[in-house]
Design a protein around this motif. Structure first.
Motif, PDB file in Angstrom:
ATOM      1  N   ASP A  30     -14.295 -10.889 114.832  1.00 20.29           N
ATOM      2  CA  ASP A  30     -15.553 -10.159 114.995  1.00 20.29           C
ATOM      3  C   ASP A  30     -16.323 -10.121 113.680  1.00 20.29           C
ATOM      4  O   ASP A  30     -17.544 -10.275 113.655  1.00 20.29           O
ATOM      5  N   LEU A  31     -15.604  -9.905 112.582  1.00 16.45           N
ATOM      6  CA  LEU A  31     -16.241  -9.907 111.269  1.00 16.45           C
ATOM      7  C   LEU A  31     -16.832 -11.280 110.963  1.00 16.45           C
ATOM      8  O   LEU A  31     -17.954 -11.383 110.460  1.00 16.45           O
ATOM      9  N   ALA A  32     -16.106 -12.349 111.267  1.00 17.17           N
ATOM     10  CA  ALA A  32     -16.610 -13.707 111.046  1.00 17.17           C
ATOM     11  C   ALA A  32     -17.886 -13.940 111.846  1.00 17.17           C
ATOM     12  O   ALA A  32     -18.856 -14.517 111.331  1.00 17.17           O
ATOM     13  N   ASP A  33     -17.916 -13.494 113.100  1.00 19.92           N
ATOM     14  CA  ASP A  33     -19.123 -13.632 113.928  1.00 19.92           C
ATOM     15  C   ASP A  33     -20.294 -12.872 113.314  1.00 19.92           C
ATOM     16  O   ASP A  33     -21.426 -13.372 113.273  1.00 19.92           O
ATOM     17  N   GLU A  34     -20.024 -11.664 112.838  1.00 20.82           N
ATOM     18  CA  GLU A  34     -21.080 -10.852 112.229  1.00 20.82           C
ATOM     19  C   GLU A  34     -21.607 -11.503 110.952  1.00 20.82           C
ATOM     20  O   GLU A  34     -22.819 -11.549 110.718  1.00 20.82           O
ATOM     21  N   LEU A  35     -20.720 -12.049 110.135  1.00 21.33           N
ATOM     22  CA  LEU A  35     -21.145 -12.707 108.896  1.00 21.33           C
ATOM     23  C   LEU A  35     -21.973 -13.957 109.192  1.00 21.33           C
ATOM     24  O   LEU A  35     -22.958 -14.236 108.507  1.00 21.33           O
ATOM     25  N   LYS A  36     -21.590 -14.699 110.221  1.00 24.66           N
ATOM     26  CA  LYS A  36     -22.373 -15.870 110.611  1.00 24.66           C
ATOM     27  C   LYS A  36     -23.760 -15.462 111.089  1.00 24.66           C
ATOM     28  O   LYS A  36     -24.755 -16.104 110.780  1.00 24.66           O
ATOM     29  N   ARG A  37     -23.826 -14.383 111.852  1.00 30.62           N
ATOM     30  CA  ARG A  37     -25.113 -13.891 112.337  1.00 30.62           C
ATOM     31  C   ARG A  37     -26.008 -13.497 111.172  1.00 30.62           C
ATOM     32  O   ARG A  37     -27.189 -13.857 111.116  1.00 30.62           O
ATOM     33  N   LEU A  38     -25.457 -12.760 110.204  1.00 35.37           N
ATOM     34  CA  LEU A  38     -26.230 -12.348 109.040  1.00 35.37           C
ATOM     35  C   LEU A  38     -26.699 -13.558 108.229  1.00 35.37           C
ATOM     36  O   LEU A  38     -27.834 -13.586 107.741  1.00 35.37           O
ATOM     37  N   GLN A  39     -25.826 -14.558 108.083  1.00 35.54           N
ATOM     38  CA  GLN A  39     -26.170 -15.766 107.337  1.00 35.54           C
ATOM     39  C   GLN A  39     -27.339 -16.491 107.996  1.00 35.54           C
ATOM     40  O   GLN A  39     -28.287 -16.896 107.326  1.00 35.54           O
ATOM     41  N   ARG A  40     -27.275 -16.633 109.312  1.00 34.95           N
ATOM     42  CA  ARG A  40     -28.359 -17.313 110.044  1.00 34.95           C
ATOM     43  C   ARG A  40     -29.669 -16.548 109.943  1.00 34.95           C
ATOM     44  O   ARG A  40     -30.742 -17.139 109.906  1.00 34.95           O
ATOM     45  N   ALA A  41     -29.576 -15.224 109.883  1.00 34.23           N
ATOM     46  CA  ALA A  41     -30.769 -14.391 109.795  1.00 34.23           C
ATOM     47  C   ALA A  41     -31.307 -14.306 108.360  1.00 34.23           C
ATOM     48  O   ALA A  41     -32.360 -13.703 108.133  1.00 34.23           O
ATOM     49  N   GLY A  42     -30.585 -14.891 107.424  1.00 32.54           N
ATOM     50  CA  GLY A  42     -31.025 -14.864 106.032  1.00 32.54           C
ATOM     51  C   GLY A  42     -30.772 -13.548 105.333  1.00 32.54           C
ATOM     52  O   GLY A  42     -31.346 -13.269 104.288  1.00 32.54           O
ATOM     53  N   GLU A  43     -29.897 -12.725 105.906  1.00 32.37           N
ATOM     54  CA  GLU A  43     -29.572 -11.429 105.308  1.00 32.37           C
ATOM     55  C   GLU A  43     -28.349 -11.567 104.412  1.00 32.37           C
ATOM     56  O   GLU A  43     -27.387 -12.241 104.754  1.00 32.37           O
ATOM     57  N   GLU A  44     -28.403 -10.913 103.248  1.00 32.37           N
ATOM     58  CA  GLU A  44     -27.269 -10.961 102.339  1.00 32.37           C
ATOM     59  C   GLU A  44     -26.142 -10.087 102.877  1.00 32.37           C
ATOM     60  O   GLU A  44     -26.369  -9.062 103.513  1.00 32.37           O
ATOM     61  N   HIS A  45     -24.926 -10.506 102.595  1.00 33.56           N
ATOM     62  CA  HIS A  45     -23.754  -9.761 103.059  1.00 33.56           C
ATOM     63  C   HIS A  45     -22.676  -9.839 101.981  1.00 33.56           C
ATOM     64  O   HIS A  45     -21.757 -10.626 102.054  1.00 33.56           O
ATOM     65  N   HIS A  46     -22.836  -9.025 100.969  1.00 37.77           N
ATOM     66  CA  HIS A  46     -21.944  -9.067  99.809  1.00 37.77           C
ATOM     67  C   HIS A  46     -20.721  -8.179 100.025  1.00 37.77           C
ATOM     68  O   HIS A  46     -20.763  -6.983  99.787  1.00 37.77           O
ATOM     69  N   LEU A  47     -19.645  -8.800 100.462  1.00 38.69           N
ATOM     70  CA  LEU A  47     -18.392  -8.066 100.657  1.00 38.69           C
ATOM     71  C   LEU A  47     -17.505  -8.112  99.418  1.00 38.69           C
ATOM     72  O   LEU A  47     -16.520  -7.385  99.337  1.00 38.69           O
ATOM     73  N   LEU A  48     -17.857  -8.965  98.448  1.00 34.84           N
ATOM     74  CA  LEU A  48     -17.030  -9.145  97.252  1.00 34.84           C
ATOM     75  C   LEU A  48     -17.813  -8.889  95.963  1.00 34.84           C
ATOM     76  O   LEU A  48     -17.649  -9.614  94.994  1.00 34.84           O
ATOM     77  N   PRO A  49     -18.636  -7.861  95.894  1.00 34.28           N
ATOM     78  CA  PRO A  49     -19.450  -7.682  94.689  1.00 34.28           C
ATOM     79  C   PRO A  49     -18.574  -7.421  93.458  1.00 34.28           C
ATOM     80  O   PRO A  49     -17.653  -6.614  93.500  1.00 34.28           O
ATOM     81  N   GLY A  50     -18.849  -8.182  92.398  1.00 33.24           N
ATOM     82  CA  GLY A  50     -18.117  -7.977  91.158  1.00 33.24           C
ATOM     83  C   GLY A  50     -16.683  -8.472  91.164  1.00 33.24           C
ATOM     84  O   GLY A  50     -15.942  -8.232  90.222  1.00 33.24           O
ATOM     85  N   ARG A  51     -16.271  -9.135  92.207  1.00 31.50           N
ATOM     86  CA  ARG A  51     -14.891  -9.624  92.310  1.00 31.50           C
ATOM     87  C   ARG A  51     -14.811 -11.080  91.874  1.00 31.50           C
ATOM     88  O   ARG A  51     -15.714 -11.860  92.109  1.00 31.50           O
ATOM     89  N   THR A  52     -13.705 -11.431  91.257  1.00 32.50           N
ATOM     90  CA  THR A  52     -13.422 -12.811  90.884  1.00 32.50           C
ATOM     91  C   THR A  52     -12.203 -13.259  91.658  1.00 32.50           C
ATOM     92  O   THR A  52     -11.172 -12.584  91.619  1.00 32.50           O
ATOM     93  N   LEU A  53     -12.327 -14.360  92.378  1.00 32.97           N
ATOM     94  CA  LEU A  53     -11.206 -14.897  93.147  1.00 32.97           C
ATOM     95  C   LEU A  53     -10.759 -16.199  92.523  1.00 32.97           C
ATOM     96  O   LEU A  53     -11.552 -17.116  92.342  1.00 32.97           O
ATOM     97  N   GLY A  54      -9.491 -16.277  92.169  1.00 34.95           N
ATOM     98  CA  GLY A  54      -8.929 -17.491  91.596  1.00 34.95           C
ATOM     99  C   GLY A  54      -8.510 -18.444  92.699  1.00 34.95           C
ATOM    100  O   GLY A  54      -8.007 -18.031  93.741  1.00 34.95           O
ATOM    101  N   MET A  55      -8.744 -19.731  92.453  1.00 26.83           N
ATOM    102  CA  MET A  55      -8.389 -20.750  93.441  1.00 26.83           C
ATOM    103  C   MET A  55      -7.512 -21.802  92.786  1.00 26.83           C
ATOM    104  O   MET A  55      -7.886 -22.375  91.767  1.00 26.83           O
ATOM    105  N   ILE A  56      -6.340 -22.030  93.367  1.00 29.78           N
ATOM    106  CA  ILE A  56      -5.476 -23.131  92.945  1.00 29.78           C
ATOM    107  C   ILE A  56      -5.171 -23.929  94.199  1.00 29.78           C
ATOM    108  O   ILE A  56      -4.670 -23.389  95.180  1.00 29.78           O
ATOM    109  N   PHE A  57      -5.499 -25.201  94.176  1.00 31.03           N
ATOM    110  CA  PHE A  57      -5.222 -26.077  95.304  1.00 31.03           C
ATOM    111  C   PHE A  57      -4.124 -27.055  94.902  1.00 31.03           C
ATOM    112  O   PHE A  57      -4.121 -27.582  93.799  1.00 31.03           O
ATOM    113  N   GLN A  58      -3.212 -27.295  95.813  1.00 33.25           N
ATOM    114  CA  GLN A  58      -2.103 -28.201  95.539  1.00 33.25           C
ATOM    115  C   GLN A  58      -2.603 -29.618  95.273  1.00 33.25           C
ATOM    116  O   GLN A  58      -2.121 -30.305  94.387  1.00 33.25           O
ATOM    117  N   LYS A  59      -3.594 -30.056  96.048  1.00 32.70           N
ATOM    118  CA  LYS A  59      -4.168 -31.385  95.873  1.00 32.70           C
ATOM    119  C   LYS A  59      -5.645 -31.225  95.538  1.00 32.70           C
ATOM    120  O   LYS A  59      -6.331 -30.405  96.151  1.00 32.70           O
TER     121      LYS A  59
END
Length: 83
Positions: free
Chosen positions: A3-32
């Motif tokens: 449901d959250l994914a659907d809501e975020l997609k709707r907001l994205q299509r409508a051009g509305e910002e949806h900042h769920l991670l303000p000020g957060r840094t997410l580290g990414m490590i990919f195996q390949k």
């Protein structure tokens, strides 16, 4: 979660910002290395108001220990504490 994914997609299509991670840094490590995957994650994190930090799997001093123990590297724990 879907449901959250659907809501975020709707907001994205409508051009509305949806900042769920303000000020957060997410580290990414990919195996390949994959530019397409890395960029997709970075864009998604940015759209949610966060900052993506890419670390290559072989380039972090804690990456081998993390794979063995199943715990995140200490650099991620330190980063999450600051956010």
């Amino acid at each position: 979660m879907l449901d959250l994914a659907d809501e975020l997609k709707r907001l994205q299509r409508a051009g509305e910002e949806h900042h769920l991670l303000p000020g957060r840094t997410l580290g990414m490590i990919f195996q390949k290395p994959s530019t397409r995957t890395r960029v997709s994650f970075e864009v998604g994190i940015y759209q949610l108001g966060g900052t993506g930090l890419y670390l290559s799997a072989g380039g972090t001093s804690n990456s081998v220990a993390a794979r063995r123990s199943g715990t995140p590297p200490s650099c991620f724990r330190a980063t999450s504490m600051r956010s």
